[in-house]
Design a protein around this motif. Structure first.
Motif, PDB file in Angstrom:
ATOM      1  N   ASP A  47     -44.704  74.413  10.069  1.00 46.85           N
ATOM      2  CA  ASP A  47     -45.838  74.127   9.194  1.00 46.85           C
ATOM      3  C   ASP A  47     -46.140  72.639   9.246  1.00 46.85           C
ATOM      4  N   LEU A  48     -47.353  72.288   9.643  1.00 45.32           N
ATOM      5  CA  LEU A  48     -47.721  70.890   9.869  1.00 45.32           C
ATOM      6  C   LEU A  48     -47.555  70.047   8.610  1.00 45.32           C
ATOM      7  N   ILE A  49     -47.981  70.582   7.465  1.00 44.56           N
ATOM      8  CA  ILE A  49     -47.918  69.820   6.216  1.00 44.56           C
ATOM      9  C   ILE A  49     -46.473  69.552   5.816  1.00 44.56           C
ATOM     10  N   ALA A  50     -45.655  70.608   5.835  1.00 39.85           N
ATOM     11  CA  ALA A  50     -44.254  70.448   5.436  1.00 39.85           C
ATOM     12  C   ALA A  50     -43.517  69.512   6.378  1.00 39.85           C
ATOM     13  N   ARG A  51     -43.768  69.650   7.671  1.00 40.26           N
ATOM     14  CA  ARG A  51     -43.064  68.811   8.640  1.00 40.26           C
ATOM     15  C   ARG A  51     -43.458  67.346   8.482  1.00 40.26           C
ATOM     16  N   ARG A  52     -44.745  67.074   8.329  1.00 42.37           N
ATOM     17  CA  ARG A  52     -45.192  65.693   8.170  1.00 42.37           C
ATOM     18  C   ARG A  52     -44.642  65.069   6.898  1.00 42.37           C
ATOM     19  N   GLN A  53     -44.621  65.825   5.821  1.00 40.72           N
ATOM     20  CA  GLN A  53     -44.074  65.307   4.572  1.00 40.72           C
ATOM     21  C   GLN A  53     -42.591  64.968   4.727  1.00 40.72           C
ATOM     22  N   ALA A  54     -41.843  65.873   5.359  1.00 41.85           N
ATOM     23  CA  ALA A  54     -40.409  65.647   5.538  1.00 41.85           C
ATOM     24  C   ALA A  54     -40.146  64.432   6.422  1.00 41.85           C
ATOM     25  N   GLU A  55     -40.905  64.307   7.512  1.00 40.91           N
ATOM     26  CA  GLU A  55     -40.727  63.172   8.420  1.00 40.91           C
ATOM     27  C   GLU A  55     -41.141  61.865   7.758  1.00 40.91           C
ATOM     28  N   GLY A  56     -42.253  61.909   7.016  1.00 42.64           N
ATOM     29  CA  GLY A  56     -42.733  60.701   6.354  1.00 42.64           C
ATOM     30  C   GLY A  56     -41.789  60.183   5.292  1.00 42.64           C
ATOM     31  N   MET A  57     -41.036  61.098   4.665  1.00 41.97           N
ATOM     32  CA  MET A  57     -40.095  60.701   3.619  1.00 41.97           C
ATOM     33  C   MET A  57     -38.684  60.521   4.167  1.00 41.97           C
ATOM     34  N   GLY A  58     -38.508  60.779   5.467  1.00 42.48           N
ATOM     35  CA  GLY A  58     -37.193  60.619   6.081  1.00 42.48           C
ATOM     36  C   GLY A  58     -36.148  61.568   5.536  1.00 42.48           C
ATOM     37  N   LEU A  59     -36.534  62.809   5.269  1.00 43.45           N
ATOM     38  CA  LEU A  59     -35.619  63.771   4.654  1.00 43.45           C
ATOM     39  C   LEU A  59     -34.735  64.468   5.686  1.00 43.45           C
ATOM     40  N   SER A  60     -33.518  64.728   5.308  1.00 44.24           N
ATOM     41  CA  SER A  60     -32.614  65.541   6.121  1.00 44.24           C
ATOM     42  C   SER A  60     -32.724  66.976   5.609  1.00 44.24           C
ATOM     43  N   THR A  61     -33.680  67.708   6.145  1.00 42.20           N
ATOM     44  CA  THR A  61     -34.029  69.022   5.589  1.00 42.20           C
ATOM     45  C   THR A  61     -32.876  70.010   5.606  1.00 42.20           C
ATOM     46  N   GLU A  62     -31.988  69.891   6.604  1.00 46.13           N
ATOM     47  CA  GLU A  62     -30.889  70.850   6.703  1.00 46.13           C
ATOM     48  C   GLU A  62     -29.940  70.765   5.508  1.00 46.13           C
ATOM     49  N   LEU A  63     -29.936  69.626   4.802  1.00 45.07           N
ATOM     50  CA  LEU A  63     -29.038  69.459   3.664  1.00 45.07           C
ATOM     51  C   LEU A  63     -29.505  70.220   2.429  1.00 45.07           C
ATOM     52  N   ALA A  64     -30.734  70.773   2.491  1.00 48.30           N
ATOM     53  CA  ALA A  64     -31.229  71.566   1.365  1.00 48.30           C
ATOM     54  C   ALA A  64     -30.694  72.992   1.401  1.00 48.30           C
ATOM     55  N   ALA A  65     -30.048  73.389   2.525  1.00 49.10           N
ATOM     56  CA  ALA A  65     -29.506  74.742   2.650  1.00 49.10           C
ATOM     57  C   ALA A  65     -28.501  75.015   1.519  1.00 49.10           C
ATOM     58  N   PRO A  66     -28.514  76.228   0.927  1.00 44.54           N
ATOM     59  CA  PRO A  66     -29.299  77.409   1.315  1.00 44.54           C
ATOM     60  C   PRO A  66     -30.590  77.584   0.531  1.00 44.54           C
ATOM     61  N   TRP A  67     -31.256  76.490   0.196  1.00 42.65           N
ATOM     62  CA  TRP A  67     -32.463  76.546  -0.639  1.00 42.65           C
ATOM     63  C   TRP A  67     -33.650  75.869   0.044  1.00 42.65           C
ATOM     64  N   ARG A  68     -33.741  75.973   1.363  1.00 43.59           N
ATOM     65  CA  ARG A  68     -34.790  75.255   2.085  1.00 43.59           C
ATOM     66  C   ARG A  68     -36.194  75.820   1.846  1.00 43.59           C
ATOM     67  N   SER A  69     -36.304  77.042   1.373  1.00 47.09           N
ATOM     68  CA  SER A  69     -37.617  77.574   1.005  1.00 47.09           C
ATOM     69  C   SER A  69     -38.215  76.758  -0.135  1.00 47.09           C
ATOM     70  N   TYR A  70     -37.363  76.341  -1.052  1.00 49.61           N
ATOM     71  CA  TYR A  70     -37.824  75.544  -2.191  1.00 49.61           C
ATOM     72  C   TYR A  70     -38.227  74.144  -1.742  1.00 49.61           C
ATOM     73  N   LEU A  71     -37.577  73.642  -0.712  1.00 54.35           N
ATOM     74  CA  LEU A  71     -37.986  72.357  -0.154  1.00 54.35           C
ATOM     75  C   LEU A  71     -39.379  72.474   0.446  1.00 54.35           C
ATOM     76  N   THR A  72     -39.659  73.569   1.129  1.00 56.98           N
ATOM     77  CA  THR A  72     -40.998  73.796   1.681  1.00 56.98           C
ATOM     78  C   THR A  72     -42.041  73.785   0.571  1.00 56.98           C
TER      79      THR A  72
END
Length: 464
Positions: free
Chosen positions: A423-448
């Protein structure tokens, strides 16, 4: 099993009577043989006189009776999934929602043998699947007897019992109570209108859920306003309407069902709880999102994952919404429902898979390949019957890729750990904020969902 650390945590939580722990565990009192919610207003027993359980079903299995004062069956859904593997978690969810389904059928839906299902539930909750399902039936029956005026026979049907006598005998054996004792002075009467209260884990961000669902509501099928959510749908028993009104003071939703058959009650409640994400513990979600590097002041309090009514509907939404805005996708979806939906006495129902698969979809303004993907998806759903198609079957449809599958899982199955990296919006937001998205597991849907909310807020601010 309750670990020593959990024992200490539960002891502290029990003494605090903090509502944030409601539904996370249950307290059984050895001297009385009764088990309660941690928020029960009764006099607190001594620590040496209590036992703790993750699930109300476990307390019943050990011979404890539910408290008539705090009603453990009315607690928010249990959050005690940590440490339980995915298949076991799914098994417990099905056993507590598919109350009339044979255990063999549940095993088939999970893609495991009945013997392996038995091993999973024994390891997770210390009892066989049939017993866990039986206790789930009892808890639901107790809720309906105490909150509604449905006849005992209808309650028995709604909870998967073969007869009212079977329900009475089972209640007497496990709860030492009869239906009349649970109901008190309230008289039963036949009705197709059922009213219930369903609690949630607070805080619950109703404005966030309301805005999300309102933006995506299908005309005639769903109605969303600041007070609540309404939905019309059809199942194997006929038509059904459900309304849910958020009650912040009570910490949950006032529910109204208009049913054709009492067997519709439990599936409707289960789906509604998932669509409105009533059972999530927001404190756990917040900790996981902060772990990614997301600033605490950027978090949405009481964040929820609003679902779609079914995997089929989520798939239709995802395919129609490919490479277009939300507004454009909903316009197309409304056109589809107006053309193929079943309209009965002013109530509109989402088109059936059969109707969609057989249509040329000439009413939709989209590429022919996407129309074919929509028809193929409807055909797949139709061929699966009550089962849910596997990932490989969905991805085999030409025009359906990883993003579409992830969206289906995120909203149709409400899987908590789907980060939409495509998802372009989610990916850009995560990259722009420098987030380590894998660390949200097992709740990465909520991060989206959180990243979508932040992007929307930024866009709204820039347009001011």
């Amino acid at each position: 099993m309750i670990s020593e650390i959990q024992q200490q945590q539960y002891a502290s939580a029990r003494l605090s009577r903090d509502r944030r722990f409601d539904g996370q565990f249950y307290v059984a009192v050895l001297s009385t043989g009764i088990f309660c919610r941690p928020v029960c207003p009764a006099r607190l027993p001594a620590e040496h006189n209590v036992r703790y359980f993750h699930f109300a079903q476990q307390a019943l299995e050990q011979g404890f009776r539910p408290c008539l004062r705090c009603r453990p069956d009315s607690a928010p859904g249990s959050c005690a999934w940590q440490g339980v593997e995915t298949t076991a978690k799914r098994a417990l969810q099905l056993l507590s929602s598919e109350l009339a389904a044979p255990v063999t059928q549940i095993a088939e839906r999970l893609g495991v043998s009945e013997r392996y299902l038995n091993q999973l539930t024994h390891k997770a909750v210390g009892m066989p699947p049939k017993r866990y399902q039986l206790h789930s039936r009892l808890l639901q029956a107790k809720r309906l007897l105490q909150q509604t005026s449905l006849p005992v026979t209808d309650v028995a049907i709604a909870c998967g019992f073969q007869s009212a006598r079977r329900l009475q005998d089972t209640l007497q054996r496990w709860c030492k109570l009869s239906p009349s004792q649970l109901r008190g002075a309230q008289h039963s009467q036949p009705t197709n209108e059922v009213s219930l209260f369903l609690p949630v884990h607070m805080p619950y961000n109703w404005p966030q859920v309301c805005s999300f669902l309102a933006l995506r509501a299908v005309q005639g099928v769903e109605f969303v306003d600041s007070n609540g959510y309404q939905r019309h749908f059809k199942d194997n028993y006929g038509v059904l309407s459900v309304s849910a009104y958020f009650n912040e003071n009570k910490g949950g939703f006032d529910i109204q069902l208009t049913i054709s058959n009492p067997a519709q009650i439990q599936p409707a409640i289960t789906t509604l709880r998932r669509v409105l994400d009533m059972d999530t513990n927001p404190a756990v979600i917040s900790q996981s999102l902060i772990a990614t590097g997301l600033p605490a002041d950027q978090l949405t309090p009481g964040l929820r994952l609003p679902g779609a009514w079914s995997v089929y509907e989520a798939g239709c939404r995802a395919i129609i919404g490919q490479q277009v805005s939300i507004k454009a996708a909903i316009t197309q979806l409304n056109t589809l429902v107006a053309a193929l939906g079943d309209n009965q006495e002013g109530q509109v129902y989402f088109p059936s898979p059969e109707a969609l698969a057989a249509s040329d979809l000439a009413m939709l303004r989209m590429p022919g390949a996407r129309k074919q993907a929509l028809r193929d998806f409807a055909s797949l759903i139709n061929s699966c019957g009550d089962a849910v198609p596997c990932d490989e079957q969905i991805l085999a449809i030409r025009g359906v890729g990883p993003w579409t599958l992830q969206y289906i899982k995120l909203r149709g199955d409400s899987e908590p750990d789907q980060f939409l990296s495509g998802d372009l919006i989610a990916r850009r937001q995560a990259e722009g904020m420098g987030l380590s998205t894998e660390l949200a597991a097992p709740w990465r849907s909520y991060l989206t969902i959180q990243l979508w909310l932040l992007a929307s807020a930024q866009q709204a601010k820039s347009e001011q």
